[in-house]
Design an enzyme around this catalytic site. Structure first.
Site, PDB file in Angstrom:
ATOM      1  N   SER A   1      93.530 188.777   3.783  1.00  0.00           N
ATOM      2  CA  SER A   1      94.312 189.101   2.579  1.00  0.00           C
ATOM      3  C   SER A   1      94.095 188.020   1.536  1.00  0.00           C
ATOM      4  CB  SER A   1      95.804 189.130   2.935  1.00  0.00           C
ATOM      5  OG  SER A   1      96.263 187.794   3.153  1.00  0.00           O
ATOM      6  N   ASP A   2      94.354 188.383   0.281  1.00  0.00           N
ATOM      7  CA  ASP A   2      94.494 187.309  -0.681  1.00  0.00           C
ATOM      8  C   ASP A   2      95.770 186.553  -0.299  1.00  0.00           C
ATOM      9  OD1 ASP A   2      93.812 187.124  -4.251  1.00  0.00           O
ATOM     10  OD2 ASP A   2      94.336 185.576  -2.795  1.00  0.00           O
ATOM     11  N   TRP A   3      95.860 185.374  -0.761  1.00  0.00           N
ATOM     12  CA  TRP A   3      96.947 184.489  -0.318  1.00  0.00           C
ATOM     13  C   TRP A   3      98.299 184.990  -0.846  1.00  0.00           C
ATOM     14  CZ3 TRP A   3      92.718 183.585   1.732  1.00  0.00           C
ATOM     15  CH2 TRP A   3      92.459 182.519   2.597  1.00  0.00           C
TER      16      TRP A   3
END
Ligand code: GLC
Length: 663
Positions: free
Chosen positions: A220-222
């Protein structure tokens, strides 16, 4: 598989689905080696493993939007492999790069991190960058998947994109870059057509793995995951950073039965496969830190775009030259946000670089004017302008800045800051030979001043090497060879979205496939500088086009490019396809191939490119396949999208049933 999932307990497997902190993957109670993920696309941005408050030094390379202006896949590969050496020195295992999102609007704050408005150029450069990084045994993360084309409300505003536009424009760079087998793909923050990217199983599994052929791990993006269980169910393998609620969310879903251990195992297997890839013993650097800087200079030189050169004022001949401006001492090294690199490089002002290169041919007058002296800038500007009056030429450095081009927010205008515009205009009033050195990672509206200056050199956001690269070109040590990877419009109001930015809930991509030059060329808009445009100190002629039919939808186009000047130089030849009569809306032309040629003075080289099915096809949503309408097509060979030098025509007549392909 080196690491057997059967050796892990259920709790250890659940723990694997989420990072243990901001950058590490779980080691399952020491059963697995530690894997460290780290930014970024413009060089290593890594928090020290022992003291996370410290960001390690690394080589600040040019931004990807700048690298794209080189149109040189070998250079993108070199960029990636050079950054990988900093990763090896600092024991980072996966580089969170490259970003291949399409530059849909020049307002997007993060455009400096992305390659282009064109999916073929973006994908080709991204693919080479990945190959470069991974050639050193360091992983990559192809991001941000997908349709993440603004920073405004990126966590919640859905990108409402029709299927054909998704496949032809926003997924296409990922499809091309995935040919390099990136170890990971990073999902974006935004919802796509109402479903969060991190919970979008259609995109994360059916499209990404079955249509685009991805076989690595999805991260995932952060902070893009709202619920670890829903993301795991959607085949998002690893949630980053550590989410303290992940175990609770996962256990609850398992107890309720809508998440199964088989679902968990599918994600864990992809994570174990990534861990295994990182444990390859052959991570050896091939460059020293000094050599990495030299490579940064080499790359930055190839990316600079000469946009204007009236009276051939460049390269500088000598005389009394005053040099100053917002970035004269410290170049615009990077944009803002997670791609920022901490460089230890000891910058020299561009006037020093120029003076060293021109020697006693010129008298270089420095100024006190700099971005860092903004408050007392007025009287420094007054001095600068007054001193400029008696000079033979003026070099002024202006641009955007990391408070203008950044992650997390978008631009509200594509004009330069008024203080930069005023500086240019006042200098132009005092001296007729003004040369602008422009530091920017996306399109700039230059209308107030472009007609009042003699030359404009776009250095991009050129990393730590910006001043040296600019000086090399200004002083003729090398010939400018970059070309624009995005259109510079005359005004933000000529762009497909103008100043619109959605309503916080959704934004309809109503322009469809007409993005960038596809828009301006199809709608017939004049532009300031077109896609693929860039000047040189040399001139080139194109000749002798030949089109060879190799199959019903397979052609080879070839032609000559000649350097008709007396300086060695490089030229970027571009090949576009035009579907002459279409039964669906298609762009006026689409880039299908390009090549950067190194040509000695007077030299001729022949370019050859093979065009296959996909060069002529569009995505047909009635067939759910790439489809070719039988009929006439034109092959357009250009020095830019609006400087077509050669044409060839062909007709495709496929029998019914063969007009489409799923790949
Ligand atoms: C950021 C960015 C992403 C980056 C990650 C880690 O929010 O969107 O590109 O790699 O988080 O810093």
């Amino acid at each position: 598989m080196k690491y057997d999932i059967k050796n892990l307990t259920l709790d250890e497997k659940l723990g694997m689905l989420c990072g243990t902190d901001a950058w590490r993957i779980s080691t399952a109670n020491g059963k697995l080696p530690e894997v460290f993920l780290s930014d970024g696309p413009h060089g290593l941005r890594m928090h020290d493993k022992k003291d996370p408050s410290v960001v390690r030094f690394a080589t600040a390379m040019p931004s990807l939007s700048t690298v794209a202006n080189s149109w040189d896949v070998e250079l993108a590969r070199l960029d990636g492999s050079t950054i990988a050496d900093d990763c090896i020195d600092n024991e980072a295992d996966v580089l969170l790069a490259p970003g291949v999102n399409i530059k849909r609007t020049p307002l997007c704050g993060r455009n400096f991190e992305y390659f282009s408005e064109d999916p073929y150029l973006a994908g080709s450069m991204g693919k080479a960058f990945i190959e470069g990084v991974q050639s050193k045994g360091i992983g990559t993360s192809l991001k941000h998947y997908c349709a993440n084309n603004r920073e405004y409300d990126r966590n919640s505003q859905t990108s409402e994109v029709d299927k054909r536009t998704l496949y032809e424009i926003y997924l296409r760079p990922f499809e091309i870059a995935i040919e390099a087998k990136p170890w990971t793909v990073m999902c974006s923050y935004n919802p796509i057509n109402g479903i969060l990217a991190s919970e979008n199983k259609k995109l994360l599994k059916d499209v990404l793995r079955n249509d685009l052929g991805f076989d690595g791990m999805v991260v995932s993006d952060w902070g893009a995951v709202r619920d670890s269980a829903r993301s795991a169910k959607a085949c998002l393998d690893l949630c980053m950073p550590h989410n303290p609620n992940a175990l609770t969310q996962l256990r609850r879903a398992l107890d309720e039965g809508w998440l199964t251990e088989a679902d968990v195992d599918e994600c864990v297997q992809n994570i174990l496969a990534l861990i295994e890839k990182t444990q390859n013993g052959d991570k050896k650097t091939t460059t020293t830190k000094e050599e990495r800087h030299d490579i940064a200079v080499k790359i930055a030189r190839e990316c600079a775009v000469l946009l204007k050169n009236e009276d051939n004022i460049l390269p500088l001949k000598g005389g009394k030259i005053i040099v100053g401006g917002h970035f004269h001492d410290i170049p615009l090294v990077g944009g803002g946000g997670s791609s920022t690199v901490r460089t230890a490089y000891n910058f020299r002002p561009i006037e020093t670089e120029i003076a060293e290169r021109l020697g006693d041919k010129a008298e270089i007058i420095p100024t006190k004017y700099s971005a860092w002296t903004m408050n007392p800038a007025i009287h420094f500007m007054k001095d600068f302008v007054e001193d400029a009056y008696s000079c033979d030429a003026v070099v002024v450095t202006v641009g955007t800045g990391y408070l203008v081009e950044s992650e997390d927010f978008d631009r509200t205008s594509i004009r330069l800051h008024p203080s930069h515009e005023d500086l240019i205009l006042n200098l132009a009033a005092a001296n007729e030979n003004v040369i602008v050195v422009l530091h920017a990672g996306s399109a700039i509206d230059m209308s107030p001043w472009i007609d009042k200056v003699k030359a404009v050199l776009l250095v991009g956001i050129a990393g730590e090497a910006g001043n040296e690269a600019a000086a090399d070109i200004l002083c003729g040590r090398c010939c400018p060879s970059g070309k624009l990877s995005e259109t510079f419009p005359l005004s933000i109001y000529d762009t497909p979205t103008g100043l619109e930015r959605g309503n916080g809930f959704y934004e309809r991509y109503s322009e469809g496939v007409l993005v960038g030059y596809r828009w301006y060329d199809t709608m017939g808009y004049d532009v300031l500088f077109p896609f693929g445009y860039g000047l040189s100190y040399a001139d080139f002629e194109y000749s002798d086009i030949e089109l060879t039919k190799c199959g019903e939808t397979d052609y080879e186009v070839s032609f000559n490019v000649t350097n008709v000047s007396d300086v060695d130089a490089k030229e970027i030849a571009q090949i576009y396809v035009k579907d002459v009569f279409t039964t669906v809306e298609r762009p006026e032309k689409e880039l299908v191939a390009f090549e950067k040629l190194s040509l000695a003075a007077g030299e001729t080289k022949r370019v050859s490119a093979k065009l296959g099915f996909r060069a002529f096809a569009y995505y047909n949503t009635s067939l759910d396949a790439w489809h070719i309408d039988n009929g006439d097509f034109e092959i357009l060979v250009g020095a830019s999208s609006r400087d077509i030098r050669l044409k060839a025509k062909l007709r495709i007549e496929l029998p019914y049933g063969e007009q489409y392909s799923t790949r």
